[in-house]
Design a protein around this motif. Structure first.
Motif, short mmCIF file in Angstrom:
data_model
loop_
_atom_site.label_atom_id
_atom_site.label_comp_id
_atom_site.label_asym_id
_atom_site.label_seq_id
_atom_site.Cartn_x
_atom_site.Cartn_y
_atom_site.Cartn_z
N GLU A 79 37.15 1.80 17.11
CA GLU A 79 36.32 1.44 15.96
C GLU A 79 36.90 0.16 15.38
OE1 GLU A 79 34.65 5.75 14.40
OE2 GLU A 79 36.23 4.75 13.25
N ARG A 80 36.03 -0.70 14.83
CA ARG A 80 36.47 -2.00 14.32
C ARG A 80 36.04 -2.14 12.87
NH1 ARG A 80 33.85 -4.08 19.39
NH2 ARG A 80 35.38 -3.63 21.03
N TYR A 81 36.90 -2.81 12.10
CA TYR A 81 36.69 -2.86 10.66
C TYR A 81 37.17 -4.20 10.09
CZ TYR A 81 38.14 1.93 12.02
OH TYR A 81 38.36 3.11 12.69
N SER A 82 36.69 -4.48 8.88
CA SER A 82 37.29 -5.51 8.03
C SER A 82 38.05 -4.78 6.92
CB SER A 82 36.22 -6.44 7.46
OG SER A 82 35.20 -5.69 6.82
N LEU A 83 38.66 -5.55 6.02
CA LEU A 83 39.50 -4.97 4.96
C LEU A 83 38.99 -5.38 3.59
CD1 LEU A 83 42.94 -5.66 6.64
CD2 LEU A 83 42.16 -3.39 5.92
N GLN A 143 31.40 3.08 5.21
CA GLN A 143 30.10 2.50 4.89
C GLN A 143 30.20 1.00 4.66
OE1 GLN A 143 28.94 4.76 1.46
NE2 GLN A 143 28.02 6.42 2.65
N ARG A 144 31.28 0.55 4.05
CA ARG A 144 31.39 -0.84 3.64
C ARG A 144 32.09 -1.74 4.65
NH1 ARG A 144 33.47 0.62 -2.50
NH2 ARG A 144 31.50 1.49 -3.25
N TYR A 145 33.01 -1.18 5.45
CA TYR A 145 33.90 -2.04 6.23
C TYR A 145 33.90 -1.79 7.73
CZ TYR A 145 35.54 -3.15 1.58
OH TYR A 145 35.59 -3.55 0.26
N MET A 146 33.32 -0.72 8.21
CA MET A 146 33.28 -0.49 9.66
C MET A 146 32.10 -1.24 10.25
SD MET A 146 33.31 3.09 11.82
CE MET A 146 31.63 3.60 11.38
N TYR A 147 32.36 -2.08 11.27
CA TYR A 147 31.26 -2.83 11.87
C TYR A 147 31.05 -2.51 13.35
CZ TYR A 147 34.85 -6.20 13.49
OH TYR A 147 35.94 -6.79 14.08
#
Length: 354
Positions: free
Chosen positions: A151-155, A284-288
């Protein structure tokens, strides 16, 4: 102080007060009491892995810097292997231009089980100057590298400006990835996973290295060594679990039963309702990207995936966010659509009045 307070209250409009209320409410949603942890000095739990002079210990031995330069990266490894555990450190990442760089904090037994290794990882992916760090989590069991579960995310913060705690909990029942005290991902063991669930003793690793071939925009942007050395910092190191003899490879079940029970009783082993709500907000906000929604790669959903219909709605069949961008871009598109609908409704009402 009274004069300052008075002048500030006079300048705050109802709108600005509302903004501050929502801002602090949002921030508080990612803030929890610190875990009760016992930290180690470097020599108490770790050994250099590679990089020679690019691994720099602090004078008190409680923190370490890993450097990447044109000659080599660097890394360290736990002195013991663990059959389950909680692996944690406060980490600060390199700043400015970091394209092509990977900083990894992970558990693995690849040095012992080369063809059927287990792994749990945080991988932080550098970026060009002005663009934020991104990161991914992943797990492998029994060499299942062709069935990656990334899984990939921002912070929600700049990880190069200050230290944040990153943690991996691994038990016989579940795996939890944490940032500070916020759980961002949980994998609950499912019998249908079989050997894909990590089960063999693992060591903890921390590394920084040149991954120019893939880390940033699929390899479009490479490491630029005119900005070297690139420095990642680690402190407040934690190893809690059942240490095993690497030569023994497989400890008996009874050897770790007491330690496993202790591990599962710790505050980080239970996700509270408040933490679960924070995890949902983070995702919801940071997983892309999520492999669970990647129907092109996995036509049959992997057995451990818990599909959230509302979450799934935001992703394409490739597992990536719809509209090809970030949650912020998606939010802008949604707001624009609402405005268009509002204008259409307004025009329709005007025509009706006529």
């Amino acid at each position: 102080m009274g004069r300052l307070h008075g002048s500030l209250s006079e300048t705050l409009t109802p709108f600005s007060l509302l903004f501050f209320f929502f801002f602090f409410s949002w921030f508080a949603g990612f803030t929890f009491a610190a875990f009760n942890l016992t930290t180690l000095s470097f020599d108490e739990g770790y050994s250099p892995l590679f990089g020679d002079g690019n691994l720099v210990r602090s004078p008190d031995g409680h923190s370490v810097r890993l450097l990447l330069d044109v000659y080599t990266g660097s890394g360290f490894i736990s002195s013991s292997m663990y059959q389950h555990g909680f692996f944690s450190a406060k980490i600060k990442l390199p700043s400015d231009y970091t394209a092509g760089i990977v900083v990894a904090f992970y558990t693995s037994n690849g040095d012992v089980f080369e063809k059927n290794h287990d792994e749990l990882d945080f991988e932080f992916l550098g970026n060009i100057e002005g663009k934020p760090w991104r990161f991914q989590t992943n797990l492998y069991g029994n060499g299942s590298t062709n069935r990656g579960r990334e899984e990939r995310y921002s912070l929600w913060f700049d990880p190069s400006k200050e230290f944040h705690r990153y943690s991996i909990l691994w038990t016989a029942k579940n795996i939890i990835f944490y940032i500070d005290e916020v759980p961002i991902r949980e994998v609950v063991r499912n019998d249908k996973m079989g050997g894909d669930y990590p089960s063999k003793p693992m060591s903890l690793y921390a590394t920084i290295w040149d991954a120019s071939s893939w880390a940033t925009s699929g390899g479009k942007y490479k490491v630029n060594y005119k900005y070297a050395p690139f420095t990642s910092e680690f402190k407040e190191l934690v190893l809690e679990g059942c240490p095993t003899d690497p030569i023994q490879e497989f400890p008996s079940a009874s050897a770790c039963s007491d330690r496993d029970a202790w591990l599962e009783s710790r505050d980080y082993a239970v996700i509270t309702p408040e933490q679960r709500a924070a995890m949902r907000r983070f995702r919801q906000r940071y997983m892309y990207y999520s492999y669970c929604y990647d129907a092109l790669r996995y036509p049959v959903t992997p057995p451990e995936c818990v599909i959230d219909p509302a979450e799934k709605e935001r992703f394409q069949d490739s597992g990536r966010l719809k509209f090809g961008g970030s949650h912020r871009k998606q939010a802008r598109i949604t707001r624009a659509r609402r405005k268009r609908r509002s204008r259409v409704a307004s025009i329709s009402n005007d025509q009706t009045d006529m």
